[in-house]
Design an enzyme around this catalytic site. Structure first.
Site, short mmCIF file in Angstrom:
data_model
loop_
_atom_site.label_atom_id
_atom_site.label_comp_id
_atom_site.label_asym_id
_atom_site.label_seq_id
_atom_site.Cartn_x
_atom_site.Cartn_y
_atom_site.Cartn_z
N CYS A 253 0.81 -1.22 0.00
CA CYS A 253 0.00 0.00 0.00
C CYS A 253 0.85 1.27 0.00
CB CYS A 253 -0.99 0.03 1.15
SG CYS A 253 -2.22 1.32 0.85
N LYS B 7 1.12 -3.10 -4.47
CA LYS B 7 0.84 -4.24 -3.60
C LYS B 7 -0.29 -3.87 -2.64
CE LYS B 7 5.56 -6.03 -3.84
NZ LYS B 7 5.26 -7.10 -4.80
N CYS C 257 -6.26 2.11 -4.31
CA CYS C 257 -5.77 2.67 -3.07
C CYS C 257 -6.73 3.76 -2.61
CB CYS C 257 -4.37 3.26 -3.30
SG CYS C 257 -3.61 3.79 -1.77
C1 LIG Z 1 -0.79 0.22 7.01
C2 LIG Z 1 -1.33 -0.54 5.83
C3 LIG Z 1 -2.37 0.00 5.10
C4 LIG Z 1 -2.87 -0.66 3.99
N1 LIG Z 1 -3.92 -0.11 3.32
C5 LIG Z 1 -4.46 -0.77 2.27
C6 LIG Z 1 -5.62 -0.25 1.63
O1 LIG Z 1 -6.16 0.78 2.00
N2 LIG Z 1 -6.13 -0.95 0.58
C7 LIG Z 1 -5.57 -2.12 0.16
O2 LIG Z 1 -6.09 -2.71 -0.79
N3 LIG Z 1 -4.45 -2.63 0.75
C8 LIG Z 1 -3.90 -1.99 1.80
N4 LIG Z 1 -2.80 -2.53 2.44
C9 LIG Z 1 -2.05 -3.65 1.83
C10 LIG Z 1 -2.66 -5.03 2.07
O3 LIG Z 1 -2.90 -5.24 3.43
C11 LIG Z 1 -1.71 -6.09 1.52
O4 LIG Z 1 -1.35 -5.77 0.20
C12 LIG Z 1 -2.34 -7.48 1.56
O5 LIG Z 1 -2.60 -7.85 2.88
C13 LIG Z 1 -1.43 -8.49 0.88
O6 LIG Z 1 -1.94 -9.78 1.03
P1 LIG Z 1 -0.95 -11.04 1.04
O7 LIG Z 1 -1.80 -12.23 1.28
O8 LIG Z 1 -0.06 -10.99 -0.11
O9 LIG Z 1 -0.04 -10.79 2.33
P2 LIG Z 1 -0.50 -10.85 3.85
O10 LIG Z 1 -1.92 -10.47 4.00
O11 LIG Z 1 0.52 -10.05 4.60
O12 LIG Z 1 -0.39 -12.39 4.24
C14 LIG Z 1 0.79 -13.13 4.17
C15 LIG Z 1 0.57 -14.37 5.03
O13 LIG Z 1 1.62 -15.29 4.79
C16 LIG Z 1 2.00 -15.87 6.04
N5 LIG Z 1 3.38 -16.32 5.91
C17 LIG Z 1 4.49 -15.56 5.86
N6 LIG Z 1 5.58 -16.35 5.74
C18 LIG Z 1 5.13 -17.63 5.71
C19 LIG Z 1 5.79 -18.88 5.61
N7 LIG Z 1 7.11 -18.98 5.54
N8 LIG Z 1 5.02 -20.01 5.60
C20 LIG Z 1 3.66 -19.92 5.68
N9 LIG Z 1 3.00 -18.75 5.80
C21 LIG Z 1 3.73 -17.62 5.80
C22 LIG Z 1 1.84 -14.72 7.02
O14 LIG Z 1 1.74 -15.19 8.35
C23 LIG Z 1 0.58 -14.06 6.51
O15 LIG Z 1 -0.58 -14.56 7.12
C24 LIG Z 1 -2.29 -1.90 3.59
C25 LIG Z 1 -1.26 -2.45 4.34
C26 LIG Z 1 -0.78 -1.79 5.44
C27 LIG Z 1 0.32 -2.41 6.27
#
Ligand SMILES: Cc1cc2nc3c(=O)[nH]c(=O)nc-3n(C[C@H](O)[C@H](O)[C@H](O)COP(=O)(O)OP(=O)(O)OC[C@H]3O[C@@H](n4cnc5c(N)ncnc54)[C@H](O)[C@@H]3O)c2cc1C
Length: 428
Positions: A181, A321, A356
Site C-alpha cells: 500500500c 501491492k 488505493c
Molecule cells: C498500514 C497498511 C495499510 C494498507 N492499506 C491498504 C488499503 O487501503 N487498501 C488495500 O487494498 N491494501 C492496503 N494494504 C495492503 C494489504 O494489506 C496487503 O497488500 C495485503 O494484505 C497483501 O496480502 P498477502 O496475502 O499478499 O499478504 P498478507 O496479507 O501479509 O499475508 C501473508 C501471510 O503469509 C504468512 N506467511 C508468511 N511467511 C510464511 C511462511 N514462511 N510459511 C507460511 N505462511 C507464511 C503470514 O503469516 C501471513 O498470514 C495496507 C497495508 C498496510 C500495512
C-alpha cells in the site's frame, strides 16, 4: 463445477496420523491472498486434497490500520482468529511455517511437520517488514513519539503520537524499497494534519513528507489531486530522502539524499516510520532477481515451474501491492489454476488492477483505481480523482464489511462485475 483434475493425490506417507504428506494443492500463507484462494478452492473442489499452511494464530485486515492509527477504528476490528475464519473450510489447515521450497521435486519443507509434496502450489507469503535497516529503530520505538502503522505491534502507538504531538516537525517517511500500500505512508499524514487542525495545534506543527520516491504518487491523475492537497494544506515534501537512522535521545532522524548521497538530519517532534520491506529469503528458489516469486504478469503462473502460481505481495507482479489487487488476482489465479489442472492453457489475463483509497481527512477520500499502465480504472461513474465523502464511507464502513464477509470467504474477486454494472454504456 466440471473440471477434469490433473491427478488424484499420491500417497507419500503421512505428516501425522490423520494428515497425508502429499496434496493436490498446497497454499503457502493464509493472509489476504491465501485465505481467499483457499476458500475459493475449498468451496468448489471438495474432492481435492488441499492444504493451507499458515503459522499465525491471527489474520489481520491491514488496510484498517490507517484508520486505527488515526483513532477512527479500534485495533480489534482489524483482527480475527485464523481458526474462526477457517472453521467451516473443509481443507487441511497446517499451523506451521514453510522454511524451504524445493520446486524441482514438487516439495516444500515445513518448520515442524517435515516435508510436504504437492501437485500444484500457490505461494502467498506476503512481504516482510525490515525495520532493522533503520539504525536505532529499536531504541526509537521505546519512545512515545515514534510510531508506525505498518506493524500490529506499533500501529496502536500512532494514535497516541498524534494526540501527544504539540509542536515541531511531524515527519512521515517512505522507504527505498517496494512496500505494501504505497498510499498508506501519506494517508496517515493527511489524517494527522486534519486532526491537528481540528484540535487547534496545526499552526505549531510543521508537517514533512520525506519520501524516497521522486513524486507523491505514481498515477498522474491522482498525483495531480494529491499535489493540490499538499499545497493547500501547507505540507512540505522532501523527495528522494530515505530514512537511515533515528537518534531517539536527540529526536533526530537522519535521511540519505538518494541523489547526492548526503546524510541530512531532521529534528522531529514525532515521526511515523514506514519500514523498508523485502520478500522472504525462502522464496529464492522460485524468486526473480529481487527475490519476489517470478510469475507471468498476466496469468500469475510461474515462469519456470508451471505447477506453481503466486499472487499478492510476495509475487513480482509489477503493480501496487494492495489487498484490492489481491482480490482481482485471486479470481484470475483461481480460473487459471483449475484450467491448468485440467490440462488446458490458462485462459484469464490480469490487467494489473490495483486500488488505493487515499484517505485525505476524517471525512474525505480519493479512491484511486488503476492498471499496469497506470491508467485510471475507476469503478464508479464519478470523477474519483476528487476528494469525496462517499469514498470515505466506502473505505471506513463498506470495505471492512466486504473484506470480512466476502473477501476472506473467497466470494470476492475484485470490482470487475460491479464496474461493468455501474458504468454500463460508458467506456472505461
Ligand atoms: C498500514 C497498511 C495499510 C494498507 N492499506 C491498504 C488499503 O487501503 N487498501 C488495500 O487494498 N491494501 C492496503 N494494504 C495492503 C494489504 O494489506 C496487503 O497488500 C495485503 O494484505 C497483501 O496480502 P498477502 O496475502 O499478499 O499478504 P498478507 O496479507 O501479509 O499475508 C501473508 C501471510 O503469509 C504468512 N506467511 C508468511 N511467511 C510464511 C511462511 N514462511 N510459511 C507460511 N505462511 C507464511 C503470514 O503469516 C501471513 O498470514 C495496507 C497495508 C498496510 C500495512
Amino acid at each position: 463445477m466440471p473440471c477434469k483434475m490433473y491427478s488424484s493425490v499420491r500417497k507419500f506417507g503421512t505428516l501425522s496420523k490423520h494428515i497425508p504428506s502429499a496434496f493436490d494443492i498446497a497454499i503457502v500463507g493464509g493472509g489476504t491472498a491465501g485465505m481467499n484462494i483457499a476458500w475459493k478452492l475449498g468451496r468448489y473442489y471438495k474432492k481435492l486434497n488441499i492444504a493451507l499452511i499458515e503459522p499465525s494464530l491471527f489474520h489481520y485486515y491491514q488496510p484498517m490500520w490507517t484508520l486505527v492509527g488515526a483513532g477512527i477504528k479500534n485495533f480489534e476490528s482489524s483482527v480475527s482468529n485464523f481458526s474462526d475464519l477457517t472453521r467451516n473450510l473443509r481443507i487441511v489447515k497446517l499451523r506451521d511455517k514453510t522454511v524451504e521450497f524445493i520446486p524441482e521435486e514438487n516439495c516444500i519443507r515445513l518448520a515442524t511437520k517435515g516435508y510436504l509434496r504437492y501437485n500444484y502450489l500457490v505461494v502467498c507469503t506476503g512481504i516482510e517488514l525490515d525495520f532493522q535497516r533503520i539504525k536505532g529503530i529499536d531504541e526509537a520505538f521505546q519512545k512515545d513519539n515514534v510510531c508506525s502503522n505498518y506493524s500490529p505491534d506499533t500501529v496502536q502507538k500512532t494514535w497516541k503520537c498524534l494526540q501527544n504531538m504539540e509542536s515541531g516537525n511531524a515527519i512521515f517517511t517512505f522507504p527505498n524499497t517496494p512496500i505494501k500500500c504505497a498510499g498508506a505512508p501519506q494517508k496517515i499524514m493527511y489524517l494527522a494534519e486534519d486532526y491537528w487542525r481540528k484540535t487547534g495545534k496545526r499552526d505549531n506543527i510543521n508537517i514533512l513528507f520525506n519520501s524516497s520516491l521522486p513524486g507523491i504518487f505514481s498515477v498522474p491523475k491522482y498525483a495531480k489531486s494529491l499535489n493540490e492537497i499538499i499545497e493547500k494544506r501547507g505540507i512540505k515534501t522532501n523527495f528522494r530522502h530515505n530514512l537511515i537512522e533515528i537518534k531517539a535521545s536527540e529526536n533526530v532522524a537522519v535521511f540519505e539524499n538518494l541523489d547526492t548521497g548526503d546524510k541530512v538530519p531532521f529534528e522531529y517532534g514525532m515521526i511515523h516510520v514506514t519500514p523498508a520491506q523485502k520478500p522472504s529469503e525462502i522464496l529464492k528458489p522460485i524468486g526473480d532477481q529481487a527475490g519476489f516469486v517470478d510469475v507471468d504478469k498476466y496469468t500469475l503462473q510461474h515462469v519456470k515451474y508451471p505447477n506453481i502460481f503466486s499472487l499478492g505481495d510476495c509475487s513480482n507482479l509489477p503493480t501496487s501491492k494492495t489487498a484490492a489487487a489481491v482480490a482481482s488476482q485471486s479470481g484470475i489465479l483461481f480460473w487459471n489454476l483449475v484450467n491448468v489442472m485440467a490440462g488446458r492453457d490458462p485462459p484469464m489475463k490480469y490487467d494489473g488492477y490495483s486500488s488505493c483509497p487515499l484517505v485525505t481527512s476524517y471525512s474525505k477520500c480519493i479512491l484511486a483505481e488503476f492498471d499496469y499502465d497506470l491508467k485510471p480504472k475507476e469503478t464508479f461513474p464519478v470523477d474519483q480523482g476528487k476528494e469525496r465523502r462517499s469514498m470515505f464511507i466506502m473505505k471506513s464502513t463498506f470495505m471492512p464489511l466486504l473484506y470480512w464477509f466476502l473477501h476472506v470467504t473467497g466470494r470476492w474477486s475484485g470490482p470487475g462485475k460491479l464496474r461493468k454494472l455501474l458504468r454500463f454504456g460508458l467506456s472505461d
